[in-house]
Design a protein around this motif. Structure first.
Motif, PDB file in Angstrom:
ATOM      1  N   GLU A 164       0.805  -1.227   0.000  1.00  0.00           N
ATOM      2  CA  GLU A 164       0.000   0.000   0.000  1.00  0.00           C
ATOM      3  C   GLU A 164       0.833   1.270   0.000  1.00  0.00           C
ATOM      4  O   GLU A 164       0.374   2.311  -0.449  1.00  0.00           O
ATOM      5  CB  GLU A 164      -0.926   0.019   1.211  1.00  0.00           C
ATOM      6  CG  GLU A 164      -2.067  -0.955   1.124  1.00  0.00           C
ATOM      7  CD  GLU A 164      -2.927  -0.954   2.376  1.00  0.00           C
ATOM      8  OE1 GLU A 164      -2.749  -0.065   3.234  1.00  0.00           O
ATOM      9  OE2 GLU A 164      -3.771  -1.848   2.497  1.00  0.00           O
ATOM     10  N   ILE A 165       2.056   1.220   0.523  1.00  0.00           N
ATOM     11  CA  ILE A 165       2.825   2.455   0.687  1.00  0.00           C
ATOM     12  C   ILE A 165       3.600   2.865  -0.556  1.00  0.00           C
ATOM     13  O   ILE A 165       4.153   3.948  -0.605  1.00  0.00           O
ATOM     14  CB  ILE A 165       3.814   2.369   1.867  1.00  0.00           C
ATOM     15  CG1 ILE A 165       4.925   1.356   1.581  1.00  0.00           C
ATOM     16  CG2 ILE A 165       3.093   2.085   3.161  1.00  0.00           C
ATOM     17  CD1 ILE A 165       6.099   1.458   2.528  1.00  0.00           C
ATOM     18  N   ASN A 166       3.627   2.025  -1.565  1.00  0.00           N
ATOM     19  CA  ASN A 166       4.459   2.262  -2.732  1.00  0.00           C
ATOM     20  C   ASN A 166       3.697   3.035  -3.800  1.00  0.00           C
ATOM     21  O   ASN A 166       2.715   2.529  -4.345  1.00  0.00           O
ATOM     22  CB  ASN A 166       4.961   0.910  -3.245  1.00  0.00           C
ATOM     23  CG  ASN A 166       5.881   1.047  -4.416  1.00  0.00           C
ATOM     24  OD1 ASN A 166       5.500   0.736  -5.517  1.00  0.00           O
ATOM     25  ND2 ASN A 166       7.079   1.537  -4.183  1.00  0.00           N
ATOM     26  N   ASP A 167       4.153   4.240  -4.130  1.00  0.00           N
ATOM     27  CA  ASP A 167       3.464   5.094  -5.092  1.00  0.00           C
ATOM     28  C   ASP A 167       3.472   4.550  -6.512  1.00  0.00           C
ATOM     29  O   ASP A 167       2.517   4.719  -7.255  1.00  0.00           O
ATOM     30  CB  ASP A 167       4.081   6.499  -5.106  1.00  0.00           C
ATOM     31  CG  ASP A 167       3.774   7.274  -3.847  1.00  0.00           C
ATOM     32  OD1 ASP A 167       2.803   6.921  -3.156  1.00  0.00           O
ATOM     33  OD2 ASP A 167       4.510   8.229  -3.548  1.00  0.00           O
ATOM     34  N   SER A 168       4.552   3.922  -6.917  1.00  0.00           N
ATOM     35  CA  SER A 168       4.649   3.465  -8.303  1.00  0.00           C
ATOM     36  C   SER A 168       3.780   2.246  -8.569  1.00  0.00           C
ATOM     37  O   SER A 168       3.408   1.986  -9.712  1.00  0.00           O
ATOM     38  CB  SER A 168       6.101   3.117  -8.656  1.00  0.00           C
ATOM     39  OG  SER A 168       6.505   1.925  -8.018  1.00  0.00           O
ATOM     40  N   GLY A 169       3.482   1.476  -7.537  1.00  0.00           N
ATOM     41  CA  GLY A 169       2.700   0.259  -7.713  1.00  0.00           C
ATOM     42  C   GLY A 169       3.551  -0.976  -7.952  1.00  0.00           C
ATOM     43  O   GLY A 169       3.023  -2.074  -8.095  1.00  0.00           O
ATOM     44  N   ILE A 170       4.865  -0.822  -7.987  1.00  0.00           N
ATOM     45  CA  ILE A 170       5.741  -1.967  -8.264  1.00  0.00           C
ATOM     46  C   ILE A 170       5.654  -3.018  -7.166  1.00  0.00           C
ATOM     47  O   ILE A 170       5.690  -4.221  -7.432  1.00  0.00           O
ATOM     48  CB  ILE A 170       7.204  -1.516  -8.500  1.00  0.00           C
ATOM     49  CG1 ILE A 170       8.053  -2.665  -9.065  1.00  0.00           C
ATOM     50  CG2 ILE A 170       7.838  -0.974  -7.240  1.00  0.00           C
ATOM     51  CD1 ILE A 170       7.769  -3.015 -10.477  1.00  0.00           C
ATOM     52  N   SER A 183       4.288  -6.864  -7.938  1.00  0.00           N
ATOM     53  CA  SER A 183       5.267  -7.944  -8.074  1.00  0.00           C
ATOM     54  C   SER A 183       5.746  -8.616  -6.787  1.00  0.00           C
ATOM     55  O   SER A 183       6.379  -9.665  -6.870  1.00  0.00           O
ATOM     56  CB  SER A 183       6.492  -7.423  -8.832  1.00  0.00           C
ATOM     57  OG  SER A 183       7.229  -6.512  -8.047  1.00  0.00           O
ATOM     58  N   LEU A 184       5.476  -8.035  -5.622  1.00  0.00           N
ATOM     59  CA  LEU A 184       5.978  -8.659  -4.391  1.00  0.00           C
ATOM     60  C   LEU A 184       5.043  -9.778  -3.916  1.00  0.00           C
ATOM     61  O   LEU A 184       3.829  -9.589  -3.857  1.00  0.00           O
ATOM     62  CB  LEU A 184       6.095  -7.622  -3.268  1.00  0.00           C
ATOM     63  CG  LEU A 184       7.390  -6.855  -3.159  1.00  0.00           C
ATOM     64  CD1 LEU A 184       7.334  -5.910  -1.966  1.00  0.00           C
ATOM     65  CD2 LEU A 184       8.602  -7.754  -3.062  1.00  0.00           C
ATOM     66  N   HIS A 185       5.658 -10.904  -3.556  1.00  0.00           N
ATOM     67  CA  HIS A 185       4.900 -12.045  -3.043  1.00  0.00           C
ATOM     68  C   HIS A 185       5.653 -12.648  -1.871  1.00  0.00           C
ATOM     69  O   HIS A 185       6.884 -12.630  -1.829  1.00  0.00           O
ATOM     70  CB  HIS A 185       4.700 -13.103  -4.124  1.00  0.00           C
ATOM     71  CG  HIS A 185       3.997 -12.578  -5.325  1.00  0.00           C
ATOM     72  ND1 HIS A 185       2.644 -12.333  -5.355  1.00  0.00           N
ATOM     73  CD2 HIS A 185       4.473 -12.207  -6.543  1.00  0.00           C
ATOM     74  CE1 HIS A 185       2.311 -11.854  -6.536  1.00  0.00           C
ATOM     75  NE2 HIS A 185       3.400 -11.758  -7.278  1.00  0.00           N
ATOM     76  N   LEU A 186       4.904 -13.201  -0.937  1.00  0.00           N
ATOM     77  CA  LEU A 186       5.496 -13.899   0.196  1.00  0.00           C
ATOM     78  C   LEU A 186       5.865 -15.304  -0.255  1.00  0.00           C
ATOM     79  O   LEU A 186       4.985 -16.110  -0.570  1.00  0.00           O
ATOM     80  CB  LEU A 186       4.509 -13.945   1.365  1.00  0.00           C
ATOM     81  CG  LEU A 186       4.966 -14.672   2.612  1.00  0.00           C
ATOM     82  CD1 LEU A 186       6.179 -13.982   3.237  1.00  0.00           C
ATOM     83  CD2 LEU A 186       3.826 -14.758   3.619  1.00  0.00           C
ATOM     84  N   GLU A 220      14.189   0.833 -13.957  1.00  0.00           N
ATOM     85  CA  GLU A 220      13.364   0.777 -15.168  1.00  0.00           C
ATOM     86  C   GLU A 220      12.007   0.112 -14.897  1.00  0.00           C
ATOM     87  O   GLU A 220      11.004   0.484 -15.505  1.00  0.00           O
ATOM     88  CB  GLU A 220      14.095   0.079 -16.327  1.00  0.00           C
ATOM     89  CG  GLU A 220      14.495  -1.355 -16.068  1.00  0.00           C
ATOM     90  CD  GLU A 220      15.836  -1.532 -15.365  1.00  0.00           C
ATOM     91  OE1 GLU A 220      16.262  -2.689 -15.266  1.00  0.00           O
ATOM     92  OE2 GLU A 220      16.455  -0.545 -14.910  1.00  0.00           O
ATOM     93  N   GLU A 221      11.970  -0.838 -13.964  1.00  0.00           N
ATOM     94  CA  GLU A 221      10.702  -1.491 -13.616  1.00  0.00           C
ATOM     95  C   GLU A 221       9.810  -0.558 -12.796  1.00  0.00           C
ATOM     96  O   GLU A 221       8.590  -0.594 -12.924  1.00  0.00           O
ATOM     97  CB  GLU A 221      10.951  -2.800 -12.868  1.00  0.00           C
ATOM     98  CG  GLU A 221      11.659  -3.849 -13.692  1.00  0.00           C
ATOM     99  CD  GLU A 221      10.882  -4.274 -14.928  1.00  0.00           C
ATOM    100  OE1 GLU A 221       9.645  -4.127 -14.965  1.00  0.00           O
ATOM    101  OE2 GLU A 221      11.529  -4.756 -15.875  1.00  0.00           O
ATOM    102  N   ILE A 222      10.426   0.261 -11.965  1.00  0.00           N
ATOM    103  CA  ILE A 222       9.662   1.252 -11.199  1.00  0.00           C
ATOM    104  C   ILE A 222       9.010   2.235 -12.161  1.00  0.00           C
ATOM    105  O   ILE A 222       7.821   2.551 -12.053  1.00  0.00           O
ATOM    106  CB  ILE A 222      10.568   1.992 -10.186  1.00  0.00           C
ATOM    107  CG1 ILE A 222      11.055   1.025  -9.108  1.00  0.00           C
ATOM    108  CG2 ILE A 222       9.821   3.177  -9.568  1.00  0.00           C
ATOM    109  CD1 ILE A 222      12.127   1.602  -8.208  1.00  0.00           C
ATOM    110  N   GLU A 223       9.788   2.727 -13.135  1.00  0.00           N
ATOM    111  CA  GLU A 223       9.255   3.670 -14.137  1.00  0.00           C
ATOM    112  C   GLU A 223       8.128   3.033 -14.943  1.00  0.00           C
ATOM    113  O   GLU A 223       7.106   3.673 -15.206  1.00  0.00           O
ATOM    114  CB  GLU A 223      10.374   4.143 -15.067  1.00  0.00           C
ATOM    115  CG  GLU A 223      11.359   5.069 -14.406  1.00  0.00           C
ATOM    116  CD  GLU A 223      10.726   6.369 -13.945  1.00  0.00           C
ATOM    117  OE1 GLU A 223       9.854   6.927 -14.658  1.00  0.00           O
ATOM    118  OE2 GLU A 223      11.100   6.846 -12.856  1.00  0.00           O
ATOM    119  N   SER A 224       8.314   1.792 -15.318  1.00  0.00           N
ATOM    120  CA  SER A 224       7.302   1.082 -16.097  1.00  0.00           C
ATOM    121  C   SER A 224       6.011   0.905 -15.292  1.00  0.00           C
ATOM    122  O   SER A 224       4.903   1.107 -15.809  1.00  0.00           O
ATOM    123  CB  SER A 224       7.866  -0.270 -16.533  1.00  0.00           C
ATOM    124  OG  SER A 224       6.932  -0.970 -17.295  1.00  0.00           O
ATOM    125  N   ALA A 225       6.136   0.537 -14.023  1.00  0.00           N
ATOM    126  CA  ALA A 225       4.962   0.378 -13.160  1.00  0.00           C
ATOM    127  C   ALA A 225       4.256   1.713 -12.960  1.00  0.00           C
ATOM    128  O   ALA A 225       3.013   1.780 -12.973  1.00  0.00           O
ATOM    129  CB  ALA A 225       5.368  -0.213 -11.810  1.00  0.00           C
TER     130      ALA A 225
END
Length: 160
Positions: A48-54, A58-61, A133-138
């Protein structure tokens, strides 16, 4: 099993490391419901805290490597070692391990005399670092979704 441990963590505010020692720590089974719930709370909050949505994309436990519970002064602390997976870690690794403490306020009575205990937060040793580059893409995908949603809203408003 009781044991003493010393963890170094960085709190969300200030990013200064501090040592935390819990006198009464109890090891939990990794599959324990408390450990699983704490790990899921942490991951959902992190996303929830990530502005870019990356993070949310993509994060999984992947797994819980260790789980302990400690009775702190103001909180019940669930101390976790978790393995997260993402194809976008800056390290190039598929998974990375993080030390996390999920803090839940001790039970209090509300105005009706009911026990309430849902205020939670977490501390993490470091935040997951993703490829630029993945942050920018997200971020671009998020902007594109917002533009599409706004166009749809305008279209609906104009059709009235």
């Amino acid at each position: 099993m009781m044991r003493h441990s010393l963890l170094t963590i960085s709190f969300l505010i200030g990013a200064t490391a501090m040592e935390v020692k819990f006198q009464h720590e109890q090891q939990l089974a990794i599959s324990n419901e408390i450990a699983t719930e704490a790990a899921n709370f942490f991951l959902d909050s992190l996303k929830e805290i990530n502005d870019s949505g990356i993070y949310s994309e993509s994060l999984h436990l992947r797994s819980i490597h260790a789980a302990d519970i400690a009775d702190g002064l103001y909180h019940i602390n669930t101390i976790l070692t978790v393995e997260l997976s993402s194809p976008h870690f800056a390290s190039g690794n598929e998974t990375e391990v993080f030390e996390v403490i999920v803090m839940e306020s001790k039970p209090e009575r509300d105005d009706d005399g009911e026990l309430v205990r849902r205020r939670r937060g977490y501390a993490i040793d470091r935040f997951p670092k993703m490829k630029d580059e993945e942050i920018e893409s997200a971020l671009q995908r998020r902007v594109d979704r917002t533009v599409t949603e706004n166009k749809q809203i305008r279209k609906e408003i104009l059709s009235w």
